[in-house]
Design an enzyme around this catalytic site. Structure first.
Site, PDB file in Angstrom:
ATOM      1  N   THR A   1     116.752 -20.430 -34.739  1.00 36.91           N
ATOM      2  CA  THR A   1     117.934 -19.332 -34.772  1.00 36.91           C
ATOM      3  C   THR A   1     118.266 -19.106 -36.258  1.00 36.91           C
ATOM      4  O   THR A   1     117.950 -19.664 -37.165  1.00 36.91           O
ATOM      5  CB  THR A   1     119.157 -20.237 -34.162  1.00 36.91           C
ATOM      6  OG1 THR A   1     120.483 -19.566 -34.356  1.00 36.91           O
ATOM      7  CG2 THR A   1     119.367 -21.618 -34.956  1.00 36.91           C
ATOM      8  N   ASP A   2     119.008 -17.962 -36.117  1.00 36.40           N
ATOM      9  CA  ASP A   2     119.740 -17.438 -37.550  1.00 36.40           C
ATOM     10  C   ASP A   2     120.636 -18.244 -37.954  1.00 36.40           C
ATOM     11  O   ASP A   2     121.056 -18.195 -38.965  1.00 36.40           O
ATOM     12  CB  ASP A   2     120.149 -15.900 -37.343  1.00 36.40           C
ATOM     13  CG  ASP A   2     121.188 -15.668 -36.242  1.00 36.40           C
ATOM     14  OD1 ASP A   2     121.039 -16.544 -35.160  1.00 36.40           O
ATOM     15  OD2 ASP A   2     122.057 -15.133 -36.251  1.00 36.40           O
TER      16      ASP A   2
ATOM     17  N   GLN B   1     117.323 -17.718 -20.494  1.00 37.28           N
ATOM     18  CA  GLN B   1     117.433 -16.375 -20.795  1.00 37.28           C
ATOM     19  C   GLN B   1     115.841 -16.091 -21.035  1.00 37.28           C
ATOM     20  O   GLN B   1     115.153 -14.980 -20.453  1.00 37.28           O
ATOM     21  CB  GLN B   1     118.343 -15.852 -21.624  1.00 37.28           C
ATOM     22  CG  GLN B   1     119.975 -15.832 -21.664  1.00 37.28           C
ATOM     23  CD  GLN B   1     120.601 -15.044 -22.773  1.00 37.28           C
ATOM     24  OE1 GLN B   1     120.824 -13.944 -22.576  1.00 37.28           O
ATOM     25  NE2 GLN B   1     120.850 -15.719 -23.740  1.00 37.28           N
TER      26      GLN B   1
ATOM     27  N   ASP C   1     114.206 -33.828 -17.319  1.00 42.71           N
ATOM     28  CA  ASP C   1     115.486 -33.915 -18.467  1.00 42.71           C
ATOM     29  C   ASP C   1     114.620 -34.062 -19.781  1.00 42.71           C
ATOM     30  O   ASP C   1     114.300 -35.324 -19.868  1.00 42.71           O
ATOM     31  CB  ASP C   1     116.555 -34.848 -17.763  1.00 42.71           C
ATOM     32  CG  ASP C   1     117.687 -34.649 -18.866  1.00 42.71           C
ATOM     33  OD1 ASP C   1     117.875 -34.207 -19.835  1.00 42.71           O
ATOM     34  OD2 ASP C   1     118.794 -34.690 -18.005  1.00 42.71           O
ATOM     35  N   LEU C   2     114.978 -33.182 -20.660  1.00 41.75           N
ATOM     36  CA  LEU C   2     114.371 -33.326 -21.880  1.00 41.75           C
ATOM     37  C   LEU C   2     115.217 -34.534 -22.756  1.00 41.75           C
ATOM     38  O   LEU C   2     114.469 -34.808 -23.672  1.00 41.75           O
ATOM     39  CB  LEU C   2     114.562 -32.042 -22.696  1.00 41.75           C
ATOM     40  CG  LEU C   2     113.655 -30.915 -22.040  1.00 41.75           C
ATOM     41  CD1 LEU C   2     113.964 -29.694 -22.782  1.00 41.75           C
ATOM     42  CD2 LEU C   2     112.254 -31.377 -22.324  1.00 41.75           C
TER      43      LEU C   2
ATOM     44  N   THR D   1     122.152 -24.992 -26.308  1.00 43.36           N
ATOM     45  CA  THR D   1     122.527 -23.551 -26.784  1.00 43.36           C
ATOM     46  C   THR D   1     124.025 -23.441 -26.878  1.00 43.36           C
ATOM     47  O   THR D   1     124.625 -22.450 -27.201  1.00 43.36           O
ATOM     48  CB  THR D   1     121.773 -22.319 -26.345  1.00 43.36           C
ATOM     49  OG1 THR D   1     122.154 -22.484 -24.980  1.00 43.36           O
ATOM     50  CG2 THR D   1     120.537 -22.228 -26.549  1.00 43.36           C
TER      51      THR D   1
ATOM     52  N   TYR E   1     124.980 -27.167 -33.988  1.00 42.42           N
ATOM     53  CA  TYR E   1     123.792 -26.457 -33.343  1.00 42.42           C
ATOM     54  C   TYR E   1     122.785 -26.092 -34.309  1.00 42.42           C
ATOM     55  O   TYR E   1     121.684 -26.176 -34.310  1.00 42.42           O
ATOM     56  CB  TYR E   1     124.341 -25.419 -32.600  1.00 42.42           C
ATOM     57  CG  TYR E   1     123.220 -24.185 -32.000  1.00 42.42           C
ATOM     58  CD1 TYR E   1     122.474 -24.578 -31.093  1.00 42.42           C
ATOM     59  CD2 TYR E   1     123.260 -23.162 -32.622  1.00 42.42           C
ATOM     60  CE1 TYR E   1     121.676 -23.933 -30.609  1.00 42.42           C
ATOM     61  CE2 TYR E   1     122.223 -22.377 -32.130  1.00 42.42           C
ATOM     62  CZ  TYR E   1     121.395 -22.376 -31.207  1.00 42.42           C
ATOM     63  OH  TYR E   1     120.541 -21.483 -30.969  1.00 42.42           O
TER      64      TYR E   1
HETATM   65  N1  LIG Z   1     121.101 -17.338 -27.039  1.00 44.55           N
HETATM   66  C1  LIG Z   1     121.005 -16.944 -28.285  1.00 44.55           C
HETATM   67  O1  LIG Z   1     121.894 -16.248 -28.626  1.00 44.55           O
HETATM   68  C2  LIG Z   1     120.523 -17.491 -29.264  1.00 44.55           C
HETATM   69  C3  LIG Z   1     120.274 -17.144 -30.867  1.00 44.55           C
HETATM   70  C4  LIG Z   1     119.390 -17.798 -31.654  1.00 44.55           C
HETATM   71  C5  LIG Z   1     118.460 -18.364 -31.109  1.00 44.55           C
HETATM   72  N2  LIG Z   1     118.322 -18.691 -29.917  1.00 44.55           N
HETATM   73  C6  LIG Z   1     117.182 -19.717 -29.520  1.00 44.55           C
HETATM   74  O2  LIG Z   1     116.329 -18.919 -28.655  1.00 44.55           O
HETATM   75  C7  LIG Z   1     115.682 -19.984 -27.713  1.00 44.55           C
HETATM   76  C8  LIG Z   1     116.186 -19.388 -26.323  1.00 44.55           C
HETATM   77  O3  LIG Z   1     117.641 -19.252 -25.907  1.00 44.55           O
HETATM   78  P1  LIG Z   1     118.091 -18.988 -24.456  1.00 44.55           P
HETATM   79  O4  LIG Z   1     119.382 -18.001 -24.956  1.00 44.55           O
HETATM   80  O5  LIG Z   1     117.149 -18.220 -23.744  1.00 44.55           O
HETATM   81  O6  LIG Z   1     118.725 -20.260 -24.057  1.00 44.55           O
HETATM   82  P2  LIG Z   1     119.255 -20.647 -22.641  1.00 44.55           P
HETATM   83  O7  LIG Z   1     119.563 -19.510 -21.767  1.00 44.55           O
HETATM   84  O8  LIG Z   1     120.443 -21.369 -23.024  1.00 44.55           O
HETATM   85  O9  LIG Z   1     118.447 -21.633 -22.102  1.00 44.55           O
HETATM   86  C9  LIG Z   1     117.935 -22.875 -22.601  1.00 44.55           C
HETATM   87  C10 LIG Z   1     117.303 -23.530 -21.522  1.00 44.55           C
HETATM   88  O10 LIG Z   1     116.975 -24.762 -21.896  1.00 44.55           O
HETATM   89  C11 LIG Z   1     117.462 -25.744 -20.470  1.00 44.55           C
HETATM   90  N3  LIG Z   1     117.825 -26.968 -21.128  1.00 44.55           N
HETATM   91  C12 LIG Z   1     119.027 -27.341 -21.955  1.00 44.55           C
HETATM   92  N4  LIG Z   1     119.192 -28.693 -21.876  1.00 44.55           N
HETATM   93  C13 LIG Z   1     118.040 -29.183 -21.138  1.00 44.55           C
HETATM   94  C14 LIG Z   1     117.727 -30.603 -20.716  1.00 44.55           C
HETATM   95  N5  LIG Z   1     118.480 -31.887 -21.082  1.00 44.55           N
HETATM   96  N6  LIG Z   1     116.749 -30.649 -20.174  1.00 44.55           N
HETATM   97  C15 LIG Z   1     115.840 -29.890 -19.597  1.00 44.55           C
HETATM   98  N7  LIG Z   1     116.034 -28.317 -20.003  1.00 44.55           N
HETATM   99  C16 LIG Z   1     117.278 -28.291 -20.706  1.00 44.55           C
HETATM  100  C17 LIG Z   1     118.490 -25.006 -19.990  1.00 44.55           C
HETATM  101  O11 LIG Z   1     118.542 -25.520 -18.698  1.00 44.55           O
HETATM  102  P3  LIG Z   1     120.016 -25.389 -18.146  1.00 44.55           P
HETATM  103  O12 LIG Z   1     120.343 -23.907 -17.783  1.00 44.55           O
HETATM  104  O13 LIG Z   1     119.936 -26.428 -16.884  1.00 44.55           O
HETATM  105  O14 LIG Z   1     120.864 -26.046 -19.189  1.00 44.55           O
HETATM  106  C18 LIG Z   1     117.807 -23.644 -20.230  1.00 44.55           C
HETATM  107  O15 LIG Z   1     116.900 -23.462 -19.101  1.00 44.55           O
HETATM  108  C19 LIG Z   1     116.503 -21.088 -28.002  1.00 44.55           C
HETATM  109  O16 LIG Z   1     115.700 -21.738 -28.796  1.00 44.55           O
HETATM  110  C20 LIG Z   1     117.699 -20.847 -28.794  1.00 44.55           C
HETATM  111  O17 LIG Z   1     118.007 -22.092 -29.589  1.00 44.55           O
HETATM  112  C21 LIG Z   1     119.176 -18.288 -29.030  1.00 44.55           C
END
Ligand SMILES: NC(=O)c1ccc[n+]([C@@H]2O[C@H](COP(=O)([O-])OP(=O)(O)OC[C@H]3O[C@@H](n4cnc5c(N)ncnc54)[C@H](OP(=O)(O)O)[C@@H]3O)[C@@H](O)[C@H]2O)c1
Length: 293
Positions: free
Chosen positions: A101-102, A12, A36-37, A62, A125
């Site tokens: 994250t919160d 996102q 792959d991380l 996430t 998480y």
């Molecule tokens: N979403 C929330 O509500 C939220 C709230 C608080 C903080 N955050 C933080 O904000 C940041 C951005 O979140 P977001 O919502 O944008 O996350 P997201 O949409 O889940 O995107 C995470 C990305 O990481 C990739 N990823 C996961 N596992 C992987 C792996 N093994 N190798 C390579 N890539 C991998 C995913 O690829 P795939 O799609 O292929 O899995 C995706 O592109 C993160 O640090 C998250 O912890 C998010």
């Protein structure tokens, strides 16, 4: 300036960053199909070969509930991978931007959290994200860590997508009103990141060194999931397709989930505003802009 952006194709936030960072230099967007991380040595090899000036990590594990079963995987992505990024950043003299994250907090404070408040994650998480913050700090790399909350966009599996899907299927929805935080539009988070970097001048790693630390960065204001859900339904551009007639408040303990979530985890973003002269817009406005397409 060469920028390595992780999560930059499908995440996102990463998807938005790929656009907002573009004016700052050459953005190399990497996602799961490139690297792959879980493979720490491949990650290190990639970064050494590319030798970016800036590493932006928008990737993360996430899946909050699944993490309770997949602890090792959550820590591999949320702790080990950022540690490798930070170690390489340090040895290359590069800067690192990372998001957290919160959910590092337990939600018992009763007021929005500031950066110096004690952490106490309630789920795997949150524990893995906190471990990632600490891993980065331990390396001594020049870093900015932005803790954010309730990230939304019209892409992917965000709360908006889920709620709109339910609203087209069910006549009544029940949404918890005792979980409170800051809904944060991924695009605004990406805009703010690019804006502050643009203000940093030529020597980006030196600027990040000067500002190094953890900052709270989330949508302005906070609300409950119930109020957020009501606003999502009101802003739905395809409102006529909604079957839902009523939306009712519920309590978290009525919907048991594998992961325990903090109840009041709103973030106070004053430190970010003070340091960078920027703040994200009120979440209601951001939601309107996001949903109008
Ligand atoms: N979403 C929330 O509500 C939220 C709230 C608080 C903080 N955050 C933080 O904000 C940041 C951005 O979140 P977001 O919502 O944008 O996350 P997201 O949409 O889940 O995107 C995470 C990305 O990481 C990739 N990823 C996961 N596992 C992987 C792996 N093994 N190798 C390579 N890539 C991998 C995913 O690829 P795939 O799609 O292929 O899995 C995706 O592109 C993160 O640090 C998250 O912890 C998010």
């Amino acid at each position: 300036m060469k920028i390595a952006l992780f999560g930059g194709k499908y995440g996102q936030l990463g998807w938005e960053l790929r656009r907002t960072l573009a004016p700052l230099g050459e953005v190399i967007a990497v996602d799961r199909d490139d690297l792959d991380l879980r493979d720490a040595s491949a990650l290190e090899g990639f970064l050494r070969e590319q030798a970016p000036r800036l590493i932006v990590n928008a990737s993360a594990y996430t899946a909050v509930d699944r993490a309770e079963q997949e602890q090792e995987l959550a820590f591999a992505i949320n702790e080990r991978a950022p540690r490798v990024m930070a170690e390489v950043a340090r040895s290359l003299g590069a800067g690192l931007i990372h998001y957290s994250t919160d959910y590092v907090f337990d939600g018992n404070m009763g007021r929005p959290y500031v950066e110096s408040d004690a952490t106490n994650p309630l789920n795997v998480y949150g524990q893995s994200k906190l471990a990632g913050e600490r891993a980065i700090q331990e390396t001594g790399a020049n870093h900015l860590i932005f803790r954010t909350a309730w990230v939304f966009s019209m892409r992917g599996e965000s709360f908006i997508a889920k709620l709109l899907e339910w609203s087209r299927q069910k006549p009544e929805l029940r949404v918890v009103d005792d979980q409170v935080s800051n809904p944060t539009w991924a695009r605004m988070l990406a805009e703010a990141t690019a804006l502050l970097l643009a203000g940093g001048g030529e020597d980006m790693p030196a600027y990040i060194e000067e500002k190094c630390g953890i900052y709270h960065l989330a949508g302005w204001g906070y609300t409950s999931r119930f109020e957020w859900a009501k606003q999502i339904l009101a802003n739905d551009p395809r409102r006529t397709e909604q079957r839902v007639q009523a939306i009712q408040p519920a309590r978290t303990d009525e919907f048991p989930t594998p992961a325990t979530r903090p109840l009041f985890s709103a973030l106070d973003c004053s430190r970010f505003e003070h340091n960078f002269g920027l703040r994200l817009p009120p979440w209601e406005e951001a939601l309107q802009r996001c949903m109008e397409g």
